[in-house]
Design a protein around this motif. Sequence first.
Motif, PDB file in Angstrom:
ATOM      1  N   VAL A 110     -17.463   8.219  17.978  1.00 17.01           N
ATOM      2  CA  VAL A 110     -18.613   7.382  18.325  1.00 17.01           C
ATOM      3  C   VAL A 110     -19.139   6.572  17.142  1.00 17.01           C
ATOM      4  CG1 VAL A 110     -19.323   8.816  20.281  1.00 17.01           C
ATOM      5  CG2 VAL A 110     -20.248   9.303  18.000  1.00 17.01           C
ATOM      6  N   GLY A 111     -18.591   6.784  15.939  1.00 22.48           N
ATOM      7  CA  GLY A 111     -19.031   5.991  14.792  1.00 22.48           C
ATOM      8  C   GLY A 111     -18.185   6.262  13.563  1.00 22.48           C
ATOM      9  N   VAL A 112     -18.133   5.278  12.673  1.00 22.17           N
ATOM     10  CA  VAL A 112     -17.426   5.425  11.394  1.00 22.17           C
ATOM     11  C   VAL A 112     -18.235   4.737  10.303  1.00 22.17           C
ATOM     12  CG1 VAL A 112     -15.099   5.574  12.403  1.00 22.17           C
ATOM     13  CG2 VAL A 112     -16.023   3.331  11.753  1.00 22.17           C
ATOM     14  N   ALA A 113     -18.027   5.200   9.069  1.00 20.66           N
ATOM     15  CA  ALA A 113     -18.677   4.574   7.920  1.00 20.66           C
ATOM     16  C   ALA A 113     -17.784   4.738   6.698  1.00 20.66           C
ATOM     17  CB  ALA A 113     -20.040   5.215   7.653  1.00 20.66           C
ATOM     18  N   SER A 114     -17.885   3.794   5.764  1.00 17.31           N
ATOM     19  CA  SER A 114     -17.170   3.899   4.490  1.00 17.31           C
ATOM     20  C   SER A 114     -18.130   3.572   3.360  1.00 17.31           C
ATOM     21  CB  SER A 114     -15.975   2.944   4.448  1.00 17.31           C
ATOM     22  OG  SER A 114     -16.398   1.593   4.479  1.00 17.31           O
ATOM     23  N   ILE A 115     -17.937   4.276   2.232  1.00 16.54           N
ATOM     24  CA  ILE A 115     -18.764   4.041   1.053  1.00 16.54           C
ATOM     25  C   ILE A 115     -17.895   4.180  -0.188  1.00 16.54           C
ATOM     26  CG2 ILE A 115     -19.565   6.456   0.980  1.00 16.54           C
ATOM     27  CD1 ILE A 115     -22.308   5.207  -0.044  1.00 16.54           C
ATOM     28  N   VAL A 122     -25.063  -3.533 -15.486  1.00 15.44           N
ATOM     29  CA  VAL A 122     -25.856  -3.456 -16.719  1.00 15.44           C
ATOM     30  C   VAL A 122     -27.338  -3.373 -16.379  1.00 15.44           C
ATOM     31  CG1 VAL A 122     -26.506  -4.706 -18.817  1.00 15.44           C
ATOM     32  CG2 VAL A 122     -24.105  -4.653 -18.077  1.00 15.44           C
ATOM     33  N   ARG A 123     -27.755  -4.097 -15.337  1.00 17.96           N
ATOM     34  CA  ARG A 123     -29.179  -4.117 -14.981  1.00 17.96           C
ATOM     35  C   ARG A 123     -29.618  -2.923 -14.151  1.00 17.96           C
ATOM     36  NH1 ARG A 123     -30.077  -9.308 -11.837  1.00 17.96           N
ATOM     37  NH2 ARG A 123     -27.937  -8.885 -11.176  1.00 17.96           N
ATOM     38  N   PHE A 124     -28.757  -2.453 -13.238  1.00 17.45           N
ATOM     39  CA  PHE A 124     -29.217  -1.483 -12.236  1.00 17.45           C
ATOM     40  C   PHE A 124     -28.519  -0.132 -12.287  1.00 17.45           C
ATOM     41  CE2 PHE A 124     -29.690  -5.768 -10.258  1.00 17.45           C
ATOM     42  CZ  PHE A 124     -31.073  -5.837 -10.330  1.00 17.45           C
ATOM     43  N   GLY A 125     -27.428  -0.006 -13.031  1.00 14.28           N
ATOM     44  CA  GLY A 125     -26.725   1.268 -13.114  1.00 14.28           C
ATOM     45  C   GLY A 125     -25.550   1.355 -12.154  1.00 14.28           C
ATOM     46  N   ARG A 126     -25.166   2.577 -11.829  1.00 20.48           N
ATOM     47  CA  ARG A 126     -23.992   2.832 -10.992  1.00 20.48           C
ATOM     48  C   ARG A 126     -24.275   2.463  -9.546  1.00 20.48           C
ATOM     49  NH1 ARG A 126     -18.509   3.308 -11.154  1.00 20.48           N
ATOM     50  NH2 ARG A 126     -17.730   5.264 -10.343  1.00 20.48           N
ATOM     51  N   ARG A 127     -23.400   1.634  -8.976  1.00 20.05           N
ATOM     52  CA  ARG A 127     -23.605   1.162  -7.601  1.00 20.05           C
ATOM     53  C   ARG A 127     -22.634   1.840  -6.650  1.00 20.05           C
ATOM     54  NH1 ARG A 127     -22.687  -5.091  -5.964  1.00 20.05           N
ATOM     55  NH2 ARG A 127     -20.510  -4.457  -5.866  1.00 20.05           N
ATOM     56  N   ALA A 128     -23.134   2.184  -5.482  1.00 17.14           N
ATOM     57  CA  ALA A 128     -22.297   2.584  -4.350  1.00 17.14           C
ATOM     58  C   ALA A 128     -22.474   1.524  -3.271  1.00 17.14           C
ATOM     59  CB  ALA A 128     -22.698   3.952  -3.824  1.00 17.14           C
ATOM     60  N   SER A 129     -21.371   1.124  -2.664  1.00 15.48           N
ATOM     61  CA  SER A 129     -21.418   0.096  -1.622  1.00 15.48           C
ATOM     62  C   SER A 129     -20.983   0.680  -0.287  1.00 15.48           C
ATOM     63  CB  SER A 129     -20.504  -1.076  -1.979  1.00 15.48           C
ATOM     64  OG  SER A 129     -21.013  -1.777  -3.083  1.00 15.48           O
ATOM     65  N   ILE A 130     -21.829   0.511   0.719  1.00 18.42           N
ATOM     66  CA  ILE A 130     -21.439   0.833   2.085  1.00 18.42           C
ATOM     67  C   ILE A 130     -20.732  -0.406   2.623  1.00 18.42           C
ATOM     68  CG2 ILE A 130     -22.232   1.397   4.407  1.00 18.42           C
ATOM     69  CD1 ILE A 130     -24.573   2.898   3.108  1.00 18.42           C
ATOM     70  N   GLU A 131     -19.433  -0.279   2.820  1.00 14.63           N
ATOM     71  CA  GLU A 131     -18.632  -1.421   3.253  1.00 14.63           C
ATOM     72  C   GLU A 131     -18.606  -1.545   4.770  1.00 14.63           C
ATOM     73  OE1 GLU A 131     -16.023  -4.738   3.091  1.00 14.63           O
ATOM     74  OE2 GLU A 131     -17.414  -3.861   1.658  1.00 14.63           O
ATOM     75  N   ASP A 132     -18.540  -0.414   5.450  1.00 14.28           N
ATOM     76  CA  ASP A 132     -18.418  -0.419   6.911  1.00 14.28           C
ATOM     77  C   ASP A 132     -19.390   0.587   7.512  1.00 14.28           C
ATOM     78  OD1 ASP A 132     -15.891  -2.080   6.945  1.00 14.28           O
ATOM     79  OD2 ASP A 132     -15.142  -0.327   5.860  1.00 14.28           O
ATOM     80  N   LEU A 133     -20.035   0.192   8.587  1.00 13.19           N
ATOM     81  CA  LEU A 133     -20.865   1.092   9.381  1.00 13.19           C
ATOM     82  C   LEU A 133     -20.767   0.586  10.819  1.00 13.19           C
ATOM     83  CD1 LEU A 133     -22.851   3.461   9.560  1.00 13.19           C
ATOM     84  CD2 LEU A 133     -24.696   1.854   9.089  1.00 13.19           C
ATOM     85  N   ALA A 134     -20.013   1.308  11.630  1.00 16.69           N
ATOM     86  CA  ALA A 134     -19.742   0.851  12.997  1.00 16.69           C
ATOM     87  C   ALA A 134     -20.003   1.981  13.980  1.00 16.69           C
ATOM     88  CB  ALA A 134     -18.290   0.381  13.121  1.00 16.69           C
TER      89      ALA A 134
END
Length: 199
Positions: A110-115, A122-134
């Motif tokens: 019923v759903g999927v997500a990727s991160i 340099v400005r904000f630190g370590r980033r995680a990106s949610i690429e897909d949320l369906a």
Amino acid sequence: MSGSRSIPVPAPPPSRIEQVTTSACGSPGLRERTADLADAVDDPPMGIQIRRLQRGTEAEFVTGLQWLFDPPGSRPPDWDRDRAVERTAQVLADENAALFAARSPENQLVGVASIYLDIVSVRFGRRASIEDLAVHPEWRSQGVGAGLLATAKEWAQEHGADYIFLESGIGRTEAHRFYVRQGATHAAAAFRWTTGQPR
């Protein structure tokens, strides 16, 4: 994050028609639900299982991704399902990425997500990106997306991310309202360039 988690979402209404069909990835027995969801909010909650995907689930994940092609989304011009399955295998082998699937008690996807942990800003630190949320079209607005989002955010925090980035198509206004309700700030406009040949 290990194992699975249960999140309460409203149960489908008793009047829902259920039929056993073959899913887009060829696995028989997944239940496809058809009904008007307007009455679902008054139903008792039931558990949706959210699990991190492992190798061997590539086609399942790609099936969920294809829900993003429904309006207001669209199919990417160079979309190739086989290539998407291969890319999913690459992601599953990457320790800096996680794919999640939500399943109903009847074992319907019923759903999927990727991160992904992707850059150190340099400005904000370590980033995680949610690429897909369906979320499956007939399971939207029932808590599935919120559960997937919470799971992805928890994974990012456990893996040292300082902030989480999510890009959403400009036409997805309902999704934008959902993200704001989930505590996101609408902080930037995104621009994209396509380079080279598909890999």
